[in-house]
Scaffold this motif. Structure first.
Motif, mmCIF file in Angstrom:
data_model
loop_
_atom_site.group_PDB
_atom_site.id
_atom_site.type_symbol
_atom_site.label_atom_id
_atom_site.label_comp_id
_atom_site.label_asym_id
_atom_site.label_seq_id
_atom_site.Cartn_x
_atom_site.Cartn_y
_atom_site.Cartn_z
ATOM 1 N N UNK A 89 -37.282 12.020 -15.203
ATOM 2 C CA UNK A 89 -35.850 12.306 -15.253
ATOM 3 C C UNK A 89 -35.583 13.389 -14.217
ATOM 4 N N UNK A 90 -34.568 13.207 -13.414
ATOM 5 C CA UNK A 90 -34.144 14.250 -12.481
ATOM 6 C C UNK A 90 -32.719 14.644 -12.860
ATOM 7 N N UNK A 91 -32.558 15.910 -13.180
ATOM 8 C CA UNK A 91 -31.252 16.448 -13.544
ATOM 9 C C UNK A 91 -30.792 17.315 -12.373
ATOM 10 N N UNK A 92 -29.692 16.919 -11.771
ATOM 11 C CA UNK A 92 -29.229 17.524 -10.521
ATOM 12 C C UNK A 92 -27.934 18.285 -10.740
ATOM 13 N N UNK A 93 -27.830 19.427 -10.080
ATOM 14 C CA UNK A 93 -26.546 20.132 -10.044
ATOM 15 C C UNK A 93 -26.400 20.802 -8.676
ATOM 16 N N UNK A 94 -25.173 20.752 -8.166
ATOM 17 C CA UNK A 94 -24.875 21.356 -6.869
ATOM 18 C C UNK A 94 -23.371 21.402 -6.668
ATOM 19 N N UNK A 95 -22.960 22.159 -5.692
ATOM 20 C CA UNK A 95 -21.571 22.160 -5.261
ATOM 21 C C UNK A 95 -21.510 21.378 -3.960
ATOM 22 N N UNK A 96 -20.696 20.342 -3.937
ATOM 23 C CA UNK A 96 -20.559 19.502 -2.753
ATOM 24 C C UNK A 96 -19.961 20.349 -1.624
ATOM 25 N N UNK A 97 -20.701 20.559 -0.545
ATOM 26 C CA UNK A 97 -20.198 21.418 0.532
ATOM 27 C C UNK A 97 -18.979 20.842 1.262
ATOM 28 N N UNK A 98 -18.783 19.536 1.173
ATOM 29 C CA UNK A 98 -17.673 18.897 1.877
ATOM 30 C C UNK A 98 -16.387 18.865 1.065
ATOM 31 N N UNK A 99 -16.520 18.817 -0.246
ATOM 32 C CA UNK A 99 -15.347 18.714 -1.121
ATOM 33 C C UNK A 99 -15.126 19.965 -1.966
ATOM 34 N N UNK A 100 -16.187 20.749 -2.165
ATOM 35 C CA UNK A 100 -16.080 21.964 -2.967
ATOM 36 C C UNK A 100 -16.170 21.738 -4.467
ATOM 37 N N UNK A 124 -28.000 5.330 -16.921
ATOM 38 C CA UNK A 124 -26.742 5.329 -17.672
ATOM 39 C C UNK A 124 -26.920 5.851 -19.098
ATOM 40 N N UNK A 125 -28.144 5.817 -19.608
ATOM 41 C CA UNK A 125 -28.414 6.203 -20.988
ATOM 42 C C UNK A 125 -28.897 7.638 -21.147
ATOM 43 N N UNK A 126 -28.900 8.410 -20.085
ATOM 44 C CA UNK A 126 -29.456 9.762 -20.146
ATOM 45 C C UNK A 126 -28.521 10.703 -20.898
ATOM 46 N N UNK A 127 -29.112 11.434 -21.817
ATOM 47 C CA UNK A 127 -28.447 12.536 -22.509
ATOM 48 C C UNK A 127 -29.212 13.789 -22.098
ATOM 49 N N UNK A 128 -28.621 14.587 -21.212
ATOM 50 C CA UNK A 128 -29.321 15.734 -20.640
ATOM 51 C C UNK A 128 -29.845 16.699 -21.694
ATOM 52 N N UNK A 129 -29.057 16.980 -22.718
ATOM 53 C CA UNK A 129 -29.522 17.923 -23.735
ATOM 54 C C UNK A 129 -30.716 17.340 -24.497
ATOM 55 N N UNK A 130 -30.724 16.037 -24.716
ATOM 56 C CA UNK A 130 -31.860 15.400 -25.381
ATOM 57 C C UNK A 130 -33.116 15.472 -24.497
ATOM 58 N N UNK A 131 -32.933 15.271 -23.203
ATOM 59 C CA UNK A 131 -34.057 15.363 -22.266
ATOM 60 C C UNK A 131 -34.638 16.773 -22.307
ATOM 61 N N UNK A 132 -33.786 17.765 -22.231
ATOM 62 C CA UNK A 132 -34.249 19.156 -22.231
ATOM 63 C C UNK A 132 -34.919 19.537 -23.543
ATOM 64 N N UNK A 133 -34.485 18.952 -24.653
ATOM 65 C CA UNK A 133 -35.077 19.241 -25.959
ATOM 66 C C UNK A 133 -36.369 18.463 -26.212
ATOM 67 N N UNK A 134 -36.505 17.291 -25.588
ATOM 68 C CA UNK A 134 -37.608 16.394 -25.902
ATOM 69 C C UNK A 134 -38.793 16.476 -24.940
ATOM 70 N N UNK A 135 -38.581 16.982 -23.743
ATOM 71 C CA UNK A 135 -39.637 16.976 -22.738
ATOM 72 C C UNK A 135 -39.822 18.371 -22.145
ATOM 73 N N UNK A 136 -41.028 18.612 -21.686
ATOM 74 C CA UNK A 136 -41.320 19.864 -21.001
ATOM 75 C C UNK A 136 -40.922 19.691 -19.537
#
Length: 144
Positions: A89-100, A124-136
């Motif tokens: 699972x890859x959980x991504x966060x960023x600020x788009x430099x072109x749109x802000x 489509x089925x990812x629940x980020x909080x579940x991923x963070x709670x279930x996996x290291x």
């Protein structure tokens, strides 16, 4: 005595080689970045190359190409490994430099034909909080 030492060294090399199989967190993060950049640029051909199953993401098929100045270093990418399903699972966060705008996306990254690919259907089925709670968390790339 030399034979025992030689066999021990060979066994150790085989053991260490077996431990290094699989993708690195950096590889997973790179594929997630490549996917995100391709979607920002509406690069349909690149998107298809990165998909686990071609044709499962057709949004940019008729879209005109766009420019994006996003860089790998701009994205915080958390990587988790699911042993049961043998994918990342890859959980991504960023600020788009072109749109802000702030962007948060999550993807399943799987190996296919010895390459890492984005499985958009499973994503489509990812629940980020579940991923963070279930996996290291294996790694957090570009995190402070």
């Amino acid at each position: 005595m030399k034979n025992i030492l030689l066999l021990t060294i060979i066994a150790l090399i085989a053991l260490l080689t077996g431990c290094n199989q699989g993708a690195s967190s950096e590889d997973v993060a790179q594929v997630a970045y490549d996917w995100e950049k391709a979607t920002l640029m509406a690069d349909y051909e690149r998107e298809q190359d990165l998909l686990y199953e071609k044709g499962t993401y057709e949004i940019h098929k008729e879209s005109p190409a766009r420019k994006s100045s996003i860089k790998f270093e701009d994205m915080k990418i958390e990587v988790y490994y699911d042993k049961e399903n043998e994918w990342y699972y890859s959980l991504i966060s960023y600020t788009n430099p072109d749109e802000g705008n702030k962007v948060e996306d999550s993807y399943v990254v799987r190996e296919k034909d010895e390459e890492l690919k984005i499985d958009i259907e499973e994503s489509k089925n990812i629940d980020e909080s579940e991923i963070k709670d279930s996996f290291v968390r294996e790694d957090c790339v570009n995190c402070e």
